[in-house]
Design a protein around this motif. Structure first.
Motif, short mmCIF file in Angstrom:
data_model
loop_
_atom_site.label_atom_id
_atom_site.label_comp_id
_atom_site.label_asym_id
_atom_site.label_seq_id
_atom_site.Cartn_x
_atom_site.Cartn_y
_atom_site.Cartn_z
N ALA A 1 42.00 8.53 29.06
CA ALA A 1 40.92 7.98 29.90
C ALA A 1 41.19 6.51 30.19
O ALA A 1 40.97 6.04 31.32
N ALA A 2 41.69 5.79 29.20
CA ALA A 2 41.99 4.37 29.39
C ALA A 2 43.16 4.17 30.35
O ALA A 2 43.20 3.20 31.11
N ARG A 3 44.09 5.12 30.36
CA ARG A 3 45.28 4.99 31.21
C ARG A 3 45.07 5.55 32.60
O ARG A 3 45.54 4.97 33.59
N LEU A 4 44.33 6.66 32.69
CA LEU A 4 44.21 7.35 33.97
C LEU A 4 42.94 7.01 34.75
O LEU A 4 42.86 7.25 35.94
N HIS A 5 41.92 6.48 34.05
CA HIS A 5 40.64 6.15 34.68
C HIS A 5 40.09 7.32 35.51
O HIS A 5 39.82 7.18 36.71
N PRO A 6 39.89 8.48 34.90
CA PRO A 6 39.38 9.64 35.66
C PRO A 6 37.92 9.41 36.07
O PRO A 6 37.21 8.59 35.47
N ASP A 7 37.48 10.15 37.06
CA ASP A 7 36.08 10.08 37.47
C ASP A 7 35.21 10.86 36.49
O ASP A 7 34.10 10.44 36.15
N ILE A 8 35.73 12.01 36.06
CA ILE A 8 34.98 12.93 35.19
C ILE A 8 35.86 13.37 34.02
O ILE A 8 37.06 13.60 34.19
N VAL A 9 35.25 13.48 32.84
CA VAL A 9 35.93 14.08 31.69
C VAL A 9 35.17 15.34 31.31
O VAL A 9 33.95 15.30 31.10
N LEU A 10 35.86 16.48 31.26
CA LEU A 10 35.28 17.72 30.73
C LEU A 10 35.61 17.75 29.24
O LEU A 10 36.76 17.94 28.86
N MET A 11 34.60 17.54 28.40
CA MET A 11 34.82 17.28 26.98
C MET A 11 34.35 18.42 26.08
O MET A 11 33.16 18.77 26.06
N ASP A 12 35.27 19.00 25.34
CA ASP A 12 34.92 19.93 24.27
C ASP A 12 34.38 19.10 23.12
O ASP A 12 34.88 18.00 22.85
N VAL A 13 33.35 19.58 22.42
CA VAL A 13 32.77 18.76 21.35
C VAL A 13 33.39 19.03 19.98
O VAL A 13 33.39 18.15 19.12
N ARG A 14 33.92 20.22 19.80
CA ARG A 14 34.46 20.56 18.47
C ARG A 14 35.98 20.60 18.54
O ARG A 14 36.57 21.58 18.98
N MET A 15 36.58 19.51 18.08
CA MET A 15 38.04 19.39 18.11
C MET A 15 38.53 18.69 16.86
O MET A 15 37.76 18.03 16.16
N GLY B 1 40.44 15.80 14.62
CA GLY B 1 40.44 14.34 14.74
C GLY B 1 39.05 13.78 14.90
O GLY B 1 38.10 14.23 14.26
N ILE B 2 38.89 12.79 15.78
CA ILE B 2 37.60 12.12 15.92
C ILE B 2 36.55 13.02 16.58
O ILE B 2 35.36 12.75 16.49
N GLY B 3 36.98 14.07 17.24
CA GLY B 3 36.04 15.00 17.86
C GLY B 3 35.46 14.50 19.17
O GLY B 3 35.68 13.36 19.58
N GLY B 4 34.67 15.38 19.79
CA GLY B 4 34.16 15.07 21.12
C GLY B 4 33.08 14.02 21.17
O GLY B 4 32.97 13.27 22.14
N ILE B 5 32.24 13.93 20.13
CA ILE B 5 31.15 12.96 20.14
C ILE B 5 31.70 11.53 20.12
O ILE B 5 31.33 10.70 20.97
N GLU B 6 32.56 11.25 19.18
CA GLU B 6 33.11 9.90 19.09
C GLU B 6 34.00 9.59 20.29
O GLU B 6 34.00 8.46 20.80
N ALA B 7 34.74 10.59 20.76
CA ALA B 7 35.57 10.38 21.94
C ALA B 7 34.70 10.03 23.15
O ALA B 7 35.03 9.14 23.94
N THR B 8 33.57 10.72 23.30
CA THR B 8 32.65 10.42 24.39
C THR B 8 32.14 8.99 24.28
O THR B 8 32.12 8.24 25.27
N ARG B 9 31.71 8.60 23.10
CA ARG B 9 31.18 7.24 22.89
C ARG B 9 32.23 6.19 23.26
O ARG B 9 31.93 5.21 23.95
N ARG B 10 33.46 6.40 22.82
CA ARG B 10 34.51 5.40 23.09
C ARG B 10 34.85 5.35 24.58
O ARG B 10 35.08 4.27 25.14
N ILE B 11 34.87 6.50 25.23
CA ILE B 11 35.24 6.54 26.64
C ILE B 11 34.19 5.86 27.51
O ILE B 11 34.51 5.02 28.35
N VAL B 12 32.91 6.21 27.32
CA VAL B 12 31.88 5.63 28.18
C VAL B 12 31.67 4.16 27.90
O VAL B 12 31.21 3.40 28.77
#
Length: 225
Positions: free
Chosen positions: A53-67, A69-80
């Motif tokens: 997300a930091a490199r590509l600057h997408p408009d939308i991220v389709l995010m799975d929540v259960r993954m 590593g840090i998982g989807g919740i923390e990934a969402t927080r960091r991205i937004v």
């Protein structure tokens, strides 16, 4: 000239995040079958999602929540936080899922089931890309009711709308909290669509909310609806 402008409009760039390759492949086929959406990249973990997300600057991220590593919740927080213009749509298997709810609190703009039809997914991407939020299917509101009402003020973020909004703004806020669209609020309050849009923008600014989903969360958190 209108057709030329539409043809030249940049496609909506989507980053796919899921630890299952088959799901990413399926979503790729859905997105690439449209004229206005394109896959910008794929990630299998939350860490990869944040980096891409930091490199590509997408408009939308389709995010799975259960993954892993840090998982989807923390990934969402960091991205937004790092990429305010990037919007996150949470995809999950279960309609009542505390992980999905956590992602909404973390900054996601929509919640959809992985089983949603292709047209629902693509419509959601377009809607969120326009700066709106997807409050359908109805499981989104049921999700919010379940986890906010269980502990009303535990994580209320932002001021009580009743203390900072004007009476008319509060009317519009209540419409949003009930899941109404701008045209529906316009009809109910007998105000022009442009006026409703102005009120919505002011409400978001006054409450420090990211989007309509977070306005709904605030409404439930403060027991307004």
């Amino acid at each position: 000239m209108g057709e030329t402008a539409m043809e030249q409009a940049a496609p909506i760039r989507v980053l796919l995040v899921d630890d299952h390759a088959l799901i990413r492949t399926g979503n790729t086929l859905v997105i690439e079958s449209t004229d206005d959406l394109v896959v910008a990249g794929e990630a299998a973990t939350g860490e990869e999602a944040v980096a891409l997300a930091a490199r590509l600057h997408p408009d939308i991220v389709l995010m799975d929540v259960r993954m892993p590593g840090i998982g989807g919740i923390e990934a969402t927080r960091r991205i937004v936080t790092a990429e305010p213009r990037t919007k996150v749509i949470v995809l999950t298997t279960f309609d009542i899922d505390e992980y999905a709810f956590g992602s909404l609190r973390a900054g996601a703009s929509a919640f959809l089931l992985k089983s949603s039809p292709a047209e629902v997914l693509t419509d959601a991407i377009r809607t969120v890309a326009r700066g709106e939020s997807v409050l359908e299917p109805r499981v989104t509101r049921r999700l919010i009711e379940t986890f906010v009402d269980a502990d009303p003020l535990r994580e209320a973020e932002g001021p009580d709308p009743r203390t900072v909004l004007s009476p008319r703004e509060l009317d519009v806020f209540l419409g949003i909290a009930e899941g109404l669209t701008n045209p529906e609020i316009s009809a109910a309050l007998h105000l022009s669509p442009a006026t409703i849009k102005t009120h919505v923008n002011r409400i978001l600014a006054r409450l420090g909310a990211r989007d309509r989903v977070h306005l709904v969360i605030l409404a439930y958190a403060y027991g307004i609806v």
